[in-house]
Design a protein around this motif. Structure first.
Motif, PDB file in Angstrom:
ATOM      1  N   ASP A 110      52.239 -75.946 -24.410  1.00 39.87           N
ATOM      2  CA  ASP A 110      52.589 -75.734 -25.867  1.00 39.87           C
ATOM      3  C   ASP A 110      51.653 -74.507 -26.386  1.00 39.87           C
ATOM      4  O   ASP A 110      51.759 -74.254 -27.414  1.00 39.87           O
ATOM      5  CB  ASP A 110      52.224 -76.905 -26.886  1.00 39.87           C
ATOM      6  CG  ASP A 110      50.955 -77.257 -26.848  1.00 39.87           C
ATOM      7  OD1 ASP A 110      50.128 -76.871 -26.095  1.00 39.87           O
ATOM      8  OD2 ASP A 110      50.562 -78.405 -27.744  1.00 39.87           O
ATOM      9  N   SER A 111      51.030 -73.944 -25.262  1.00 37.54           N
ATOM     10  CA  SER A 111      50.280 -72.718 -25.603  1.00 37.54           C
ATOM     11  C   SER A 111      51.188 -71.346 -25.849  1.00 37.54           C
ATOM     12  O   SER A 111      52.515 -71.077 -25.320  1.00 37.54           O
ATOM     13  CB  SER A 111      49.264 -72.403 -24.401  1.00 37.54           C
ATOM     14  OG  SER A 111      48.511 -73.273 -24.137  1.00 37.54           O
ATOM     15  N   LYS A 112      50.576 -70.759 -26.810  1.00 41.07           N
ATOM     16  CA  LYS A 112      51.507 -69.577 -27.294  1.00 41.07           C
ATOM     17  C   LYS A 112      51.489 -68.353 -26.491  1.00 41.07           C
ATOM     18  O   LYS A 112      52.408 -67.488 -26.514  1.00 41.07           O
ATOM     19  CB  LYS A 112      51.213 -69.058 -28.718  1.00 41.07           C
ATOM     20  CG  LYS A 112      51.550 -70.357 -29.780  1.00 41.07           C
ATOM     21  CD  LYS A 112      51.402 -69.568 -31.209  1.00 41.07           C
ATOM     22  CE  LYS A 112      51.808 -70.532 -32.420  1.00 41.07           C
ATOM     23  NZ  LYS A 112      51.411 -70.142 -33.833  1.00 41.07           N
ATOM     24  N   ASN A 113      50.366 -68.071 -25.819  1.00 40.65           N
ATOM     25  CA  ASN A 113      50.096 -66.846 -25.172  1.00 40.65           C
ATOM     26  C   ASN A 113      50.068 -67.082 -23.781  1.00 40.65           C
ATOM     27  O   ASN A 113      50.312 -67.813 -23.149  1.00 40.65           O
ATOM     28  CB  ASN A 113      48.861 -66.211 -25.880  1.00 40.65           C
ATOM     29  CG  ASN A 113      49.130 -66.010 -27.242  1.00 40.65           C
ATOM     30  OD1 ASN A 113      50.050 -65.295 -27.678  1.00 40.65           O
ATOM     31  ND2 ASN A 113      48.075 -66.581 -28.194  1.00 40.65           N
ATOM     32  N   LYS A 144      55.756 -68.406 -20.975  1.00 41.90           N
ATOM     33  CA  LYS A 144      56.543 -67.676 -22.034  1.00 41.90           C
ATOM     34  C   LYS A 144      57.044 -66.505 -21.028  1.00 41.90           C
ATOM     35  O   LYS A 144      56.279 -66.016 -20.150  1.00 41.90           O
ATOM     36  CB  LYS A 144      56.221 -67.362 -23.160  1.00 41.90           C
ATOM     37  CG  LYS A 144      55.923 -68.483 -23.817  1.00 41.90           C
ATOM     38  CD  LYS A 144      55.826 -68.315 -25.497  1.00 41.90           C
ATOM     39  CE  LYS A 144      55.669 -69.441 -26.124  1.00 41.90           C
ATOM     40  NZ  LYS A 144      55.601 -69.213 -27.724  1.00 41.90           N
ATOM     41  N   ASP A 470      45.574 -70.265 -29.420  1.00 41.84           N
ATOM     42  CA  ASP A 470      46.675 -70.934 -30.332  1.00 41.84           C
ATOM     43  C   ASP A 470      47.891 -71.809 -29.474  1.00 41.84           C
ATOM     44  O   ASP A 470      48.401 -71.443 -28.391  1.00 41.84           O
ATOM     45  CB  ASP A 470      47.444 -69.489 -30.597  1.00 41.84           C
ATOM     46  CG  ASP A 470      46.541 -68.903 -31.534  1.00 41.84           C
ATOM     47  OD1 ASP A 470      45.691 -69.247 -32.154  1.00 41.84           O
ATOM     48  OD2 ASP A 470      46.969 -67.658 -32.023  1.00 41.84           O
ATOM     49  N   ARG A 471      47.862 -72.704 -30.063  1.00 34.80           N
ATOM     50  CA  ARG A 471      49.255 -73.771 -29.572  1.00 34.80           C
ATOM     51  C   ARG A 471      50.086 -73.981 -30.613  1.00 34.80           C
ATOM     52  O   ARG A 471      49.773 -73.890 -31.813  1.00 34.80           O
ATOM     53  CB  ARG A 471      48.484 -75.105 -28.998  1.00 34.80           C
ATOM     54  CG  ARG A 471      47.539 -74.786 -27.878  1.00 34.80           C
ATOM     55  CD  ARG A 471      46.747 -75.866 -27.370  1.00 34.80           C
ATOM     56  NE  ARG A 471      47.385 -77.008 -26.919  1.00 34.80           N
ATOM     57  CZ  ARG A 471      47.117 -78.235 -26.183  1.00 34.80           C
ATOM     58  NH1 ARG A 471      45.662 -78.116 -26.190  1.00 34.80           N
ATOM     59  NH2 ARG A 471      47.802 -79.199 -25.810  1.00 34.80           N
ATOM     60  N   GLU A 472      51.426 -74.551 -30.211  1.00 30.82           N
ATOM     61  CA  GLU A 472      52.355 -74.481 -31.221  1.00 30.82           C
ATOM     62  C   GLU A 472      52.168 -75.859 -31.924  1.00 30.82           C
ATOM     63  O   GLU A 472      51.445 -76.735 -31.277  1.00 30.82           O
ATOM     64  CB  GLU A 472      53.596 -74.343 -30.510  1.00 30.82           C
ATOM     65  CG  GLU A 472      54.112 -73.067 -30.546  1.00 30.82           C
ATOM     66  CD  GLU A 472      55.116 -72.878 -28.980  1.00 30.82           C
ATOM     67  OE1 GLU A 472      55.568 -73.613 -28.687  1.00 30.82           O
ATOM     68  OE2 GLU A 472      55.375 -71.514 -29.031  1.00 30.82           O
TER      69      GLU A 472
END
Lengths: 472, 472
Positions: A110-113, A144, A470-472
């Motif tokens: 769930d990490s954004k980056n 991603k 950052d995580r979602e």
């Protein structure tokens, strides 16, 4: 006339040869060494036969070490996955790229980056002179699309984009049973990890029982397909990170148990790759490197590896957390022997660049030293220090034989107390590899030297923006 | 006539050849393999490059292991000097010969006795078929004339008859400083140990700075002098037992410090011996074995060695006390590879006897197994268990992969509490070589199997009269 014509033909031919050789020569120097990095996950310093394990049989890695160089002071760039992998591929400390964080130690599903686009990976570097590049296996630098290997300089990707214990199916298994003996109730389908080809998921959950051999076979295919071009293969196994899975062929074969089965399957893949290189006539112009991302995950007991005589393991800045097997093989090119010079996975960036004749980027600070003088001539290389970051903090630093611990803490999963040492602990690592005998009191001048080196590093440090937080 | 005579001559010659070959054949089988045992003192499982030490450079021993067999489950017969040496030379547990005692663990310069004359040493065994035999180095099986090597089957002796730290000049040195860093104030003349040639003292105090190389050179001379006969050389270095001494040539050469210097001098001697065998055309019919008498003497810190990933050291019945490097070399004869079968220094007696075609004595119980099926064909040998005696008591026993500890206690010099375990501790040593994870509760049936093996041993045990107890 005939004679004259012939003479002229010869002359012209000679000129042509001479000319084409002149043009070819630099091209040859730049482009004819292939590179393969075989990167294990959570493998300890003591887990290979040639590094002293009594019952894990690794004849192919032993052969690589005996025919090539066995490095005994070789370090991962960090003591956990994500920052270690960022370090290897960028030649930079993860604190510079933002791939080290004070909040999380690694990336999660769930990490954004992920690894920022501004970073130059070893694949991007080698592509400057036309290398074909493949990433096979664990990525863990962002799942991603914009962060995947194919957007970081790799022509091809086949693998699981993060750790094999992530995406656990909730409520199904008592995960921490893994702290105990091997548990047959743990199945590959309990981990819903995706398998990518390039940017597409082709299997989910990935069948982890067969993944190790599939990774090795992908590497073999890629080598065969690209044997006429210079190539770079980054083969990063997901194992022996827990949960441990192994194909039927290797199940129950090792005296070390399941962990040994897994390593012997990895070793078998190494053998296939070496054989392919030999069969294709590529062995003499391909450098194969074997190492691991960090030390053994000790709280998992027999499902974790062994750091041998080194202290502690994964997640810590004791030697067991970051010192790894480092094997370099290329018959005829690499001068065989045991090397106790300092080396780091970060050095592969400068070393391969040098060998391929590519200038290093000048717009950023690299932490990468060219090891080729040691590899080819057993001459000294320029690396004289190792920094042991935990997240974004320097916990310890090594200069030459000596290591100062400023902060100490337990291994990953059993964190324990974070102790800041008013007087750092000082060890002579070459005399005392197990970090047992503090000599700080007798050697304040050495502590000062190390402190000066750390201060110099800090004075120039620009910290990258935290990509792990950052995580979602 | 001429033709007929010639024919007859040929016939006679053929008959003679045939006849002499018939006579020679068994002689050849019996006598043409030479044996060399190189025995280190207090060297740990982890102290050689090929067993995982990062900074001790042992290229000659590494070469022996890579060209020959590297055994990873190879044991000394006891965890301290005297009983371990008795075990090797007699092929019997020291409790049978009386060379283990409940009172003293080893012989001292004021000990009254030594190895009893009724014991058959490996030298006496090999002399039955005409071997030339030499003991070079540390003896420690009795320093009085009747106990010296020349009265135990060796044609020749050159060495110090006990440990190099004995006969300390009283009051001169703070001996236990050795528990700390290397101490330059400790000199060879502080240890009034005698150097014997045969039964005569030729130097006292022995110059220990040069002793290691002198021992290796004596072995080389002996090989050259006896190259036309079958020979057995037992080269038992006094070092790296403390106090550590090294010749000028090796002083300060190892990154590991003084302990490394000493090992590298021993390794250099190994190289000289291998080279001599090769130069003299003897390599293919000489078996060279390298091992040590017991594990590292840990309380001496950096002056002691490392057991690598094994637990504890000298004096204890943890693996670090008794498991040792075991290297077998003979190009063409020994099948190269890593061997994890069980082996013991006691097995050299039966193995060499088998190879030399000598029957084993039938009037006594031996604890010796023929390892030659493993050495020559990598077939299984008959050894399936190891008994870990401390003095005259069984502290632990291994059967197959599993080891039960009945009693545990600290290492030599830091004895600690003797703990008798109501439920023995049980480890799977091949999975858990560092003896960390007790599995007794899950496997009562394995505990029972081991208990049965111990009971069987005890039922036939005749204890030899204690030879270590009496001192002047």
């Amino acid at each position: 006339m005939t004679i004259k014509t012939s003479f002229n033909c010869i002359l012209i031919s000679l000129l042509l040869i001479s000319c084409s050789e002149k043009q070819k020569e630099p091209e040859k120097k730049q482009n004819t060494t292939n590179f393969i990095i075989i990167f294990a996950d959570d493998l300890g310093y003591g887990d290979l036969g040639v590094y002293g394990h009594p019952t894990i049989k690794t004849p192919n890695l032993d052969r690589m070490a005996n025919e090539g160089q066995k490095w005994t002071n070789f370090y991962a760039g960090a003591s956990v996955c994500t920052p270690s992998r960022a370090a290897l591929l960028t030649g930079r400390l993860p604190v510079r790229s933002g791939m080290a964080s004070g909040k999380h130690r690694v990336l999660f599903p769930d990490s954004k980056n992920g690894l920022p686009a501004r970073e130059i990976t070893l694949a991007e570097q080698l592509k400057k002179v036309g290398y074909r590049t493949a990433a096979i296996g664990k990525w863990h630098l962002g799942h991603k699309e914009q962060y995947l290997p194919t957007n970081h300089g790799f022509d091809y990707y086949f693998g699981i984009p993060y750790s094999n214990d992530m995406d656990m199916v909730s409520g199904l298994i008592p995960y921490w049973d893994y702290w105990q003996q091997p548990n047959d109730s743990i199945k590959t389908e309990h981990f819903n990890v995706p398998l990518f080809r390039n940017t597409k998921i082709i299997e989910r959950p990935a069948n982890q029982n067969t993944i190790t051999t599939r990774y090795s076979d992908e590497a073999v295919s890629y080598i065969k397909q690209n044997k006429d071009k210079p190539f770079f293969v980054y083969l990063a196994h997901n194992l022996p990170h827990i949960p441990l899975f192994v194909s039927d062929e290797f199940k129950g074969t090792s005296e070390r148990g399941l962990y040994g089965d897994v390593l012997e399957e990895i070793d078998n893949g190494v053998g296939k790759i070496l054989k392919t290189l030999e069969d294709e006539g590529l062995a003499e112009n391909t450098i194969v490197v074997f190492t691991s991302d960090n030390g053994p995950w000790l709280p998992f007991k027999l499902n974790g590896g062994s750091a041998g005589l080194l202290r502690a393991g994964k997640g810590s800045t004791w030697e067991g957390g970051m010192r790894e097997p480092g094997i370099f093989w290329s018959p005829g090119q690499i001068k065989p022997g045991v090397v106790s010079d300092l080396g780091s996975t970060m050095d592969l960036f400068a070393t391969f660049s040098k060998i391929a004749g590519i200038s290093l980027p000048e717009d950023r600070i690299l932490d990468s030293h060219d090891l080729s003088p040691t590899l080819f001539d057993k001459a000294a290389n320029t690396r004289k220090s190792i920094l042991y970051y935990r997240g974004t903090e320097i916990y310890a630093a090594r200069v030459g034989d000596f290591k100062a611990h400023y902060i100490t803490q337990g291994v990953y999963g059993q964190f324990g107390e974070k102790i800041e040492h008013e007087t750092p602990i000082l060890y002579n690592l070459n005399q005392d590899p197990s970090e047992q005998f503090d000599i700080a009191e007798e050697h304040p001048e050495i502590l000062q030297q190390i402190q000066d080196a750390v201060a110099k590093h800090n004075s120039k440090l620009v910290r990258g923006e935290d990509q792990l937080a950052d995580r979602e």
